[in-house]
Design a protein around this motif. Structure first.
Motif: not given
Length: 230
Positions: A69, A72, A75, A91, A95, A109, A114, A118-119, A122, A147
């Protein structure tokens, strides 16, 4: 109760908090990978007894969650992107840069989501960029597809970097060392498509390859977003 829901213990002698613990763990991981991280080693880095950490973190898995986190935060975009494509492209590149700074991130990953703040931020930014462009299921599949590409490309690049360090061979050195074997295999005539790729294909740098692949994925997403519903 998750580590984010559980309050920190009261202040004690020798100031300590989760932020300091996570920073120390990230420093250890940056130096030696996830195998270099343990509550005992983090405690030693902070010059405190290992038992002190258990008031803040119960398991190494919780520590890994906090570390992910924290990364993140790197990111998150500094400003609101202009459109959905810019948002997803940005993004992806952020990343990738974060994973190159913290190679251990590649090992974490693609698992369960998460759940840190912060996750969540995102994920919010990514989903919000596509909001209203298609039905929710289409948006969700689009985000999953992008992703999956980003995570896979990052893992491949980090794996190659680790292999270079482990063997002491650069990509060019490895190709030269294995060139005779490859030439013998291709000379059999059994692999014409591979031969064409080897002899006629163009070598590109990792960043160029990542950017091209990401743009192709975004092109496919754009086609789905503009496709009329069935």
């Amino acid at each position: 109760m998750t580590v984010w829901d559980r309050p920190e213990p009261p202040t004690r002698p020798a100031p300590l908090d989760r932020a300091r613990i996570v920073a120390a763990a990230i420093a250890l991981a940056d130096e030696g990978g996830l195998e270099a991280v343990s509550l005992r080693k983090v405690a030693a880095r902070l010059d405190v007894g290992p038992m002190r950490l258990y008031g803040y973190i119960s398991t190494k898995e919780e520590l890994f969650d906090l570390m992910v986190d924290e990364v993140h935060a790197e990111i998150l975009p500094e400003e609101r992107p202009g459109d959905w494509r810019e948002a997803l492209r940005g993004h992806g590149h952020r990343a990738r840069r974060a994973a190159l700074r913290h190679e251990w991130l590649a090992d974490l990953l693609g698992g369960r989501p998460s759940l840190g703040p912060n996750a969540f931020a995102v994920a919010e930014g990514t989903l919000a960029a596509l909001d209203g462009l298609a039905d929710l299921d289409t948006v969700m599949r689009a985000v999953e597809t992008v992703s999956a590409y980003i995570n896979g490309a990052i893992r491949r690049e980090i794996t190659n970097l680790r292999a270079e360090r482990a063997t002491g061979l650069s990509k060019l050195d490895w190709q030269r060392a294995h060139g005779p074997h490859v030439s013998r295999m291709l000379a059999t005539g059994r692999f014409p498509a591979v031969a064409k790729a080897v002899y006629d294909g163009t070598e590109v740098e990792a960043e160029t390859s990542f950017t091209t692949g990401l743009d192709w994925v975004l092109d496919a997403v754009a086609a789905k977003l503009t496709q009329p519903p069935e």
